[in-house]
Every structure is written in C-alpha cells, then in structure tokens.
Enzyme design. Structure first.
Site, PDB file in Angstrom:
ATOM      1  N   ARG A  15       0.822  -1.224   0.000  1.00  0.00           N
ATOM      2  CA  ARG A  15       0.000   0.000   0.000  1.00  0.00           C
ATOM      3  C   ARG A  15       0.854   1.271   0.000  1.00  0.00           C
ATOM      4  O   ARG A  15       0.451   2.299   0.531  1.00  0.00           O
ATOM      5  CB  ARG A  15      -0.987   0.033   1.175  1.00  0.00           C
ATOM      6  CG  ARG A  15      -1.997  -1.116   1.173  1.00  0.00           C
ATOM      7  CD  ARG A  15      -3.174  -0.832   2.105  1.00  0.00           C
ATOM      8  NE  ARG A  15      -3.977  -2.028   2.268  1.00  0.00           N
ATOM      9  CZ  ARG A  15      -4.254  -2.614   3.421  1.00  0.00           C
ATOM     10  NH1 ARG A  15      -3.787  -2.091   4.545  1.00  0.00           N
ATOM     11  NH2 ARG A  15      -4.985  -3.693   3.479  1.00  0.00           N
TER      12      ARG A  15
ATOM     13  N   ARG B 163      -3.433   6.124   1.092  1.00  0.00           N
ATOM     14  CA  ARG B 163      -4.069   7.268   1.758  1.00  0.00           C
ATOM     15  C   ARG B 163      -3.165   8.054   2.686  1.00  0.00           C
ATOM     16  O   ARG B 163      -3.507   9.161   3.081  1.00  0.00           O
ATOM     17  CB  ARG B 163      -5.298   6.775   2.538  1.00  0.00           C
ATOM     18  CG  ARG B 163      -6.470   6.393   1.659  1.00  0.00           C
ATOM     19  CD  ARG B 163      -7.648   5.923   2.482  1.00  0.00           C
ATOM     20  NE  ARG B 163      -7.409   4.600   3.066  1.00  0.00           N
ATOM     21  CZ  ARG B 163      -8.182   4.045   3.997  1.00  0.00           C
ATOM     22  NH1 ARG B 163      -9.218   4.715   4.493  1.00  0.00           N
ATOM     23  NH2 ARG B 163      -7.907   2.845   4.452  1.00  0.00           N
TER      24      ARG B 163
ATOM     25  N   ARG C 274      -7.926  11.570  -4.910  1.00  0.00           N
ATOM     26  CA  ARG C 274      -9.192  10.923  -4.516  1.00  0.00           C
ATOM     27  C   ARG C 274     -10.324  11.919  -4.301  1.00  0.00           C
ATOM     28  O   ARG C 274     -11.495  11.535  -4.327  1.00  0.00           O
ATOM     29  CB  ARG C 274      -8.978  10.101  -3.242  1.00  0.00           C
ATOM     30  CG  ARG C 274      -8.315   8.777  -3.471  1.00  0.00           C
ATOM     31  CD  ARG C 274      -9.238   7.724  -4.090  1.00  0.00           C
ATOM     32  NE  ARG C 274     -10.087   7.100  -3.082  1.00  0.00           N
ATOM     33  CZ  ARG C 274     -11.402   7.180  -3.038  1.00  0.00           C
ATOM     34  NH1 ARG C 274     -12.062   7.896  -3.928  1.00  0.00           N
ATOM     35  NH2 ARG C 274     -12.081   6.572  -2.080  1.00  0.00           N
TER      36      ARG C 274
ATOM     37  N   ASP D 112      -6.609  -3.287  -7.178  1.00  0.00           N
ATOM     38  CA  ASP D 112      -7.227  -3.898  -6.004  1.00  0.00           C
ATOM     39  C   ASP D 112      -7.470  -5.369  -6.295  1.00  0.00           C
ATOM     40  O   ASP D 112      -7.730  -5.741  -7.445  1.00  0.00           O
ATOM     41  CB  ASP D 112      -8.554  -3.202  -5.665  1.00  0.00           C
ATOM     42  CG  ASP D 112      -9.055  -3.577  -4.280  1.00  0.00           C
ATOM     43  OD1 ASP D 112      -9.832  -4.543  -4.168  1.00  0.00           O
ATOM     44  OD2 ASP D 112      -8.663  -2.925  -3.303  1.00  0.00           O
TER      45      ASP D 112
ATOM     46  N   TYR E 146     -14.457 -12.723   0.296  1.00  0.00           N
ATOM     47  CA  TYR E 146     -15.126 -11.440   0.022  1.00  0.00           C
ATOM     48  C   TYR E 146     -16.404 -11.636  -0.782  1.00  0.00           C
ATOM     49  O   TYR E 146     -17.415 -10.970  -0.542  1.00  0.00           O
ATOM     50  CB  TYR E 146     -14.182 -10.505  -0.736  1.00  0.00           C
ATOM     51  CG  TYR E 146     -13.252  -9.727   0.150  1.00  0.00           C
ATOM     52  CD1 TYR E 146     -13.712  -8.636   0.892  1.00  0.00           C
ATOM     53  CD2 TYR E 146     -11.904 -10.061   0.258  1.00  0.00           C
ATOM     54  CE1 TYR E 146     -12.864  -7.911   1.714  1.00  0.00           C
ATOM     55  CE2 TYR E 146     -11.048  -9.342   1.080  1.00  0.00           C
ATOM     56  CZ  TYR E 146     -11.537  -8.261   1.802  1.00  0.00           C
ATOM     57  OH  TYR E 146     -10.694  -7.554   2.618  1.00  0.00           O
TER      58      TYR E 146
END
Length: 369
Positions: free
Chosen positions: A31, A35, A44, A82, A158
């Site tokens: 990652r 963020r 974003r 992703d 998921y």
C-alpha cells in the site's frame, strides 16, 4: 513474446527474490501508493476508487507518487489496483465506500450459477494491463514493477461475506457445509487468477505477488484443503503459461498472512511474505530446503504500527529487524526483501515512512550490533 521496455537500472528486488546475496535489502511497502500520501488524497477528492483503478493514466499517476516522493529509497513500484477487480471481472458489483461492499454477495452455491461460466480476462481486466504497460514505460527502468492478484480463498471470502468480516462466518460455513461447491468456486477463481497474472507479465510486470490476506482464518487442515491446492496451481500454471508464451518467468511471491510458514513455503513460490508475528530465524529453519533444496526468499516484516512510534522507535525496530534477517542467513544480507508485515496505514506521516526506508538502507547493508 515480451514487449520492449526501458532497461532496468535497479535489479536489487529481482536478485533478492531469486535468493541471491545483495549489498543491502531491497525495500518496498504494501500500500505504498495510498491514503497516507497527501498527493493520493488530493487525487481521490475528484476520483472514485475504482475509477482510478480503471483509468490507466490515473493508476499510473498513483503508482508513481511514492516513487517520485521517495526517489532512490524505494526499490520497487507496485501497480495501483485492487484484489477485488477479479470478482468484478466475474460479474459481481463491488463498491468502495470506504471499504469494499458487494451489492449482491453469494449466499448459496446456487448463486454461483448467476456468474458467467467463461470470463474474457483481456476484455474485463485489460485496463490493468494497460496501466502496467504505461507505468513500466513511465518508470523508465528506475525500479521493477510488481503486479498482483488476490488468492482464491481470500477472493472467495469477500464474494460470500459481501465485504470485510471479523468472523468470516458465512464464507467458512461454505467450506464445511458445501465443501465440493466451495472447491468448484475456488477452481473457477483460480482459472481467472492464472490468466490474469500471465497477462500482467505480458503487460510489463517484473514480479508477481499473490495476496492471501485471510489465510490465517483457516486451520492448517483447512488451509491445506481450501487454499494450498489453488495457490500451487497458480504457481505451477503461471510459470508454464509464461514459458509457453515465451515471456519472462518472473519471481513469484506469496503473502499468506497468518498461515503456517512451512505450509506457505510448500506452495512453491520464490518468496513468502511474513507478518510481524513471525521471527525470520525460525521461519528460515522451517522453510529452507522445503522445495527442491533451495533457499526461499523471505519478505517483511516490521509491524506497521512502529511507524507511529517516532524516529527513535523506528530506528531501533528496523535495526532489530535487520539483525534478525541477517541472523537467519548466517550473518549475510541474502534472500530477503524488506517490507512491513502488512500494508502501511492511512495515519502514517510520510516523513516517518521516509525515515523507515532510510533506516533499512543503513542497517540492512551490514549486520548491526
């Protein structure tokens, strides 16, 4: 045949992934384009998460952000995407708000019949391939480019849970209540992962990582039944597929978080990722020679929360981590890729990430006391 790309200037990651001794540990961070970076948050503000994934230009820009910010400190780029693009390619709708949400998850095996039997991976995931090619060219050989996929069990989890879950109750119930249907679904996911990963190398990926983030939710028996066979299939069939297409047989990494290291190592990947709960000295004893007598490269494994501890803690813990990996290899910096034990979290100060990278450069080069 492989495309033509700029000559690679920094091959430290690839050498370590092949088990070689290196002058210092190559380092990248899961990652690393995320963020915690203000430039990512700025992007974003005007673009939805999967919009970025589906735009080769935007995905390249996000991938390049940490490479530019930490020039000379990061030894790899990892394509911005992703793991859940695979369920999307299988016809499932996934929304990121802020975490993943499946609008119509699988409840019973009958729901699998709603999904298409055949998936055109080139058509459904071609945007990832385009992003890889554009990023590889944009990198201009600075560092290698990593491609990735989720592992079949984690993706299945998921698809059934419909998002994140603390207990994995729905998905694990499938394993016990519908074992054969579970295996059939896992086979279908595996088929797509194999094609997807081969396509990524064709598009420019120089190393591939498979993320089995939920491996630790399975007992050793259940991991051996519902995860390991499909992980092995991916490793075997990706290598065979690359050879058949006259593409580079790139190094493969498996990050099976929480799984037994010896079981993970038996899946046949060049590198296994370690989380922060594992001591590399113990793992090396368990894994060395388990496949064809070779040394399996280890990746990791600093606790991501250390990056909140301030400079003194970061330096101390990186030094300790380096000592442990050196000890695992008889005092050498060999067959080790430095990383965190999981992804970097959103609240980290980018300057603390920089200091982490600087400390790895400093202390992985020579055993420290």
């Amino acid at each position: 045949m492989a495309q033509e790309f700029p000559t690679l200037k920094n091959n430290l990651l690839l050498r370590a992934a092949r088990g070689e001794q290196t002058e210092r540990a190559p380092v990248w961070v899961m990652r690393q384009a995320g963020r915690y970076l203000p430039e990512f948050r700025k992007t974003r503000e005007t673009h939805e998460f999967f919009e970025i994934c589906r735009s080769p230009t935007l995905a390249t820009e996000i991938t390049m952000q940490p490479i530019r910010r930490y020039a000379g400190l990061l030894d790899a780029a990892i394509i911005f995407s992703d793991i859940l693009v695979v369920p999307q390619a299988m016809g499932m709708e996934v929304i990121m708000n802020p975490g993943p949400h499946f609008t119509d998850p699988l409840n019973t095996p009958a729901d699998v019949d709603k999904l298409p039997r055949e998936v055109d991976v080139e058509k459904e995931l071609g945007y990832v391939f385009e992003a890889l090619t554009l990023t590889r060219k944009t990198l201009a050989g600075q560092v290698p480019l990593i491609g990735f996929s989720g592992a079949p069990w984690t993706l299945m989890m998921y698809m059934i849970e419909g998002g994140g879950s603390q207990t994995r109750q729905k998905s694990k119930t499938w394993l016990f209540k519908y074992p054969e249907a579970s295996k059939q679904l896992l086979e279908r996911i595996t088929d797509i992962c194999v094609q997807y990963l081969i396509g990524q190398v064709n598009a420019g990926a120089q190393l591939l990582q498979v993320f089995d983030s939920n491996a630790g939710d399975l007992s050793p028996h259940d991991f051996s039944t519902f995860a390991l066979p499909y992980l092995r299939r991916i490793a075997d069939e990706v290598r065979k597929g690359l050879k058949a297409r006259q593409l580079p047989v790139v190094p493969l990494t498996l990050f099976a978080k929480g799984a037994s290291p010896s079981l993970a190592a038996s899946a046949g990947y060049d590198t296994i990722g370690l989380d922060w709960t594992l001591d590399p000295r113990d793992v090396a004893k368990l894994t060395d020679g388990i496949i064809d007598g070779r040394t399996i490269t280890l990746q990791g494994n600093l606790d991501p929360v250390v990056l909140y501890g301030g400079g003194e803690a970061i330096e101390r813990e990186v030094k300790r981590m380096c000592n442990a990996f050196h000890d695992a290899r008889g005092g050498a910096c060999k067959a080790w890729i430095a990383n965190l034990g999981h992804g970097i979290t959103p609240g980290v100060d980018p300057e603390d990430m920089k200091f982490f990278l600087e400390c790895v450069h400093k202390y992985s080069a020579v055993p420290s006391s």
